[in-house]
Design a protein around this motif. Structure first.
Motif, PDB file in Angstrom:
ATOM      1  N   PHE A 260       0.822  -1.200   0.000  1.00  0.00           N
ATOM      2  CA  PHE A 260       0.000   0.000   0.000  1.00  0.00           C
ATOM      3  C   PHE A 260       0.864   1.261   0.000  1.00  0.00           C
ATOM      4  CE2 PHE A 260      -2.925   3.191   1.704  1.00  0.00           C
ATOM      5  CZ  PHE A 260      -4.051   2.932   0.922  1.00  0.00           C
ATOM      6  N   GLY A 261       1.970   1.236   0.748  1.00  0.00           N
ATOM      7  CA  GLY A 261       2.867   2.385   0.759  1.00  0.00           C
ATOM      8  C   GLY A 261       3.417   2.686  -0.627  1.00  0.00           C
ATOM      9  N   VAL A 262       3.656   1.632  -1.404  1.00  0.00           N
ATOM     10  CA  VAL A 262       4.159   1.810  -2.766  1.00  0.00           C
ATOM     11  C   VAL A 262       3.027   2.184  -3.718  1.00  0.00           C
ATOM     12  CG1 VAL A 262       5.241   0.658  -4.740  1.00  0.00           C
ATOM     13  CG2 VAL A 262       6.093   0.238  -2.424  1.00  0.00           C
ATOM     14  N   PHE A 263       1.947   1.409  -3.705  1.00  0.00           N
ATOM     15  CA  PHE A 263       0.859   1.617  -4.655  1.00  0.00           C
ATOM     16  C   PHE A 263       0.141   2.954  -4.467  1.00  0.00           C
ATOM     17  CE2 PHE A 263       0.290  -3.283  -4.664  1.00  0.00           C
ATOM     18  CZ  PHE A 263       1.364  -3.407  -5.533  1.00  0.00           C
ATOM     19  N   ARG A 381       3.488  -3.889  12.624  1.00  0.00           N
ATOM     20  CA  ARG A 381       3.440  -4.279  11.220  1.00  0.00           C
ATOM     21  C   ARG A 381       3.552  -3.048  10.330  1.00  0.00           C
ATOM     22  NH1 ARG A 381      -0.648  -2.646   8.844  1.00  0.00           N
ATOM     23  NH2 ARG A 381      -1.313  -3.313   6.782  1.00  0.00           N
ATOM     24  N   GLY A 382       2.829  -1.981  10.704  1.00  0.00           N
ATOM     25  CA  GLY A 382       2.881  -0.744   9.936  1.00  0.00           C
ATOM     26  C   GLY A 382       4.237  -0.066  10.011  1.00  0.00           C
ATOM     27  N   LEU A 383       4.868  -0.157  11.174  1.00  0.00           N
ATOM     28  CA  LEU A 383       6.159   0.493  11.371  1.00  0.00           C
ATOM     29  C   LEU A 383       7.227  -0.075  10.441  1.00  0.00           C
ATOM     30  CD1 LEU A 383       8.055   2.380  12.936  1.00  0.00           C
ATOM     31  CD2 LEU A 383       8.291   0.585  14.660  1.00  0.00           C
ATOM     32  N   ILE A 384       7.285  -1.411  10.317  1.00  0.00           N
ATOM     33  CA  ILE A 384       8.305  -2.021   9.457  1.00  0.00           C
ATOM     34  C   ILE A 384       7.801  -2.218   8.032  1.00  0.00           C
ATOM     35  CG2 ILE A 384       9.312  -3.208  11.427  1.00  0.00           C
ATOM     36  CD1 ILE A 384       8.092  -5.801  10.412  1.00  0.00           C
ATOM     37  N   GLY A 385       6.529  -1.862   7.793  1.00  0.00           N
ATOM     38  CA  GLY A 385       5.934  -2.017   6.469  1.00  0.00           C
ATOM     39  C   GLY A 385       5.742  -0.691   5.768  1.00  0.00           C
ATOM     40  N   GLY A 386       4.521  -0.170   5.843  1.00  0.00           N
ATOM     41  CA  GLY A 386       4.183   1.053   5.125  1.00  0.00           C
ATOM     42  C   GLY A 386       4.954   2.263   5.588  1.00  0.00           C
ATOM     43  N   GLY A 387       5.378   2.275   6.857  1.00  0.00           N
ATOM     44  CA  GLY A 387       6.089   3.429   7.378  1.00  0.00           C
ATOM     45  C   GLY A 387       7.399   3.705   6.669  1.00  0.00           C
ATOM     46  N   VAL A 388       8.103   2.635   6.299  1.00  0.00           N
ATOM     47  CA  VAL A 388       9.401   2.813   5.643  1.00  0.00           C
ATOM     48  C   VAL A 388       9.345   2.527   4.146  1.00  0.00           C
ATOM     49  CG1 VAL A 388      10.651   2.263   7.762  1.00  0.00           C
ATOM     50  CG2 VAL A 388      10.096   0.428   6.161  1.00  0.00           C
TER      51      VAL A 388
END
Length: 432
Positions: A260-263, A381-388
């Protein structure tokens, strides 16, 4: 007489279920509108507004660093609101998160730029972003639980996924309002046009609060409170007794947040900075993708009560792995039609993963620790996922000069998720 009482209870349960569903979707939409609005502006205008003396690459990194700060704050918000959500109740926490998020978003809209207050501009926007993250840390688990715990055994999975619809709705609202004021303000967008979407948030918060004040506490929480199961420090109990649920929950769902962070966010930056295309193409593609996602999440959520949510989550990750490379291939064609196709399919795949995420995480914990357990799992999960994800994507593109490097980043996350799904335990799904 017993039948009458039974009917009354049934009617009250049904009414509360409707209010809980509406409240969850509405509150989640408002919270994510506020949160995603920052991400949209980070891609479009914030590098020039808050970091104008940096070169474009550094300015983009600094802007997405402030975006990531919101994710860093999420676990803190999860622990804080999880504590009160398990000790005092879901409703109180949900009202507090809505007020906090709305206030911070309003202040961002009123914040002077670098030209007027210098270094204080990036410092203050970072602080406000941090407080936004704390609010989201309590909003997501609270919305999921208030909806899921008012559901019945037959529709509990679907009820848990309702707040997930708030994500694309918030993105739709934020993107549409941003697009509208880009058009209305024209060249003045950089001076005042960007501020209006942030300021308008306060109206949505008032509507959300009116609905939430009509909510009652869930039967699951009332039962746990009555049985005096609530520990003094819920988050400590989660780490002590349920580490497997936290770790497997984080790793099995991290790919959806990276995707989601990318898309949803980095694609716009990729299109503007790397492909040199007009930002409206990606803003509009994201808008259409988010609209499609509303229906895709609803459909995926419906099947959570028909099929084990773990299987749906696994299927979504397989599709993500298969789509990662074609996604950037289509973007690189610079064809508007292919870009729209790439983004829409990406949003559908993300929706398949996003819907079951809620029941998978929330159902991994017993009622008396469910708020804290869900919050901690989701936020880490968000911290190591979408956050970065936008930061990592910016670095990978700068180093390898290819969007395919980002594709492999997504594929790697998907493989980890598929492995971790095997260890997810959702035995509490229909237990209370």
């Amino acid at each position: 007489m017993n039948d009458t009482v039974s009917d009354k209870v049934h009617i009250d349960q049904g009414r509360q279920q409707k209010i809980a569903g509406i409240s969850s979707v509405l509150g989640s939409t408002i919270e994510w509108y506020d949160f995603f609005l920052y991400g949209t502006m980070a891609a479009i205008i914030f590098p020039q507004l808050f970091f104008p003396q940096q070169d474009p690459y550094v300015a983009t990194l600094l802007t997405f660093s402030t975006y990531a700060v919101g994710y860093v704050a999420r676990p803190i918000g999860g622990i804080l609101f999880g504590h009160f959500g398990d000790k005092i109740g879901r409703k109180v926490s949900l009202v507090a998160t809505l007020i906090l998020m709305g206030s911070m978003t309003l202040l961002i809209g009123l914040l002077p730029g670098y030209e007027k207050i210098g270094l204080w501009a990036p410092v203050l926007v970072t602080i406000l972003r941090f407080l936004q993250g704390i609010a989201i840390g309590g909003e997501w688990p609270g919305s999921v639980l208030i909806s899921m715990e008012w559901g019945t055994k037959k529709n509990r999975g679907f009820m848990a996924t309702l707040p997930q619809i708030g994500v694309p709705l918030g993105l739709i609202l934020g993107t549409a309002v941003t697009s509208l004021f880009i058009t209305i303000s024209g060249e003045s967008f950089q001076t005042w046009g960007w501020r209006v979407p942030f300021i308008l948030s306060i109206l949505l918060v008032i509507i959300g609060l009116v609905v939430r004040f009509n909510l009652l506490e869930t039967p699951s929480f009332q039962k746990a409170l009555k049985e005096k199961e609530i520990p003094k420090l819920p988050f400590v109990s989660v780490f002590k007794h349920y580490p497997k649920q936290v770790i497997s929950g984080v790793l099995s769902n991290v790919s959806s947040d990276i995707a989601f962070g990318v898309f949803a966010f980095y694609t716009t930056t990729y299109g503007i900075k790397y492909l040199a295309l007009d930002k409206s193409i990606f803003v509009n593609a994201t808008l259409i993708g988010a609209i499609v996602a509303v229906f895709a999440i609803s459909l995926s959520g419906y099947f959570c009560d028909k099929i084990n949510p773990k299987k749906i989550l696994g299927f979504g990750n397989i599709l993500l792995i298969l789509w990662a490379l074609p996604y950037f291939y289509l973007l690189n064609t610079k064809s508007t039609a292919f870009i729209f196709i790439a983004v829409i399919i990406a949003f559908v795949i993300h929706s398949i993963m996003w819907a079951p995420l809620a029941p998978v995480i929330a159902s991994s914990f017993p009622a008396h620790l469910r708020f804290s357990g869900s919050a901690i799992t989701f936020m880490f999960r968000g911290l190591i996922g979408g956050g970065v994800a936008p930061l990592v994507s910016t670095y990978l593109l700068n180093k390898f000069d290819s969007g395919y490097a980002i594709s492999w980043y997504i594929i790697f996350a998907g493989i980890i998720a598929l492995f971790a799904i095997r260890y997810v335990d959702i035995k509490y799904q229909k237990a209370d």
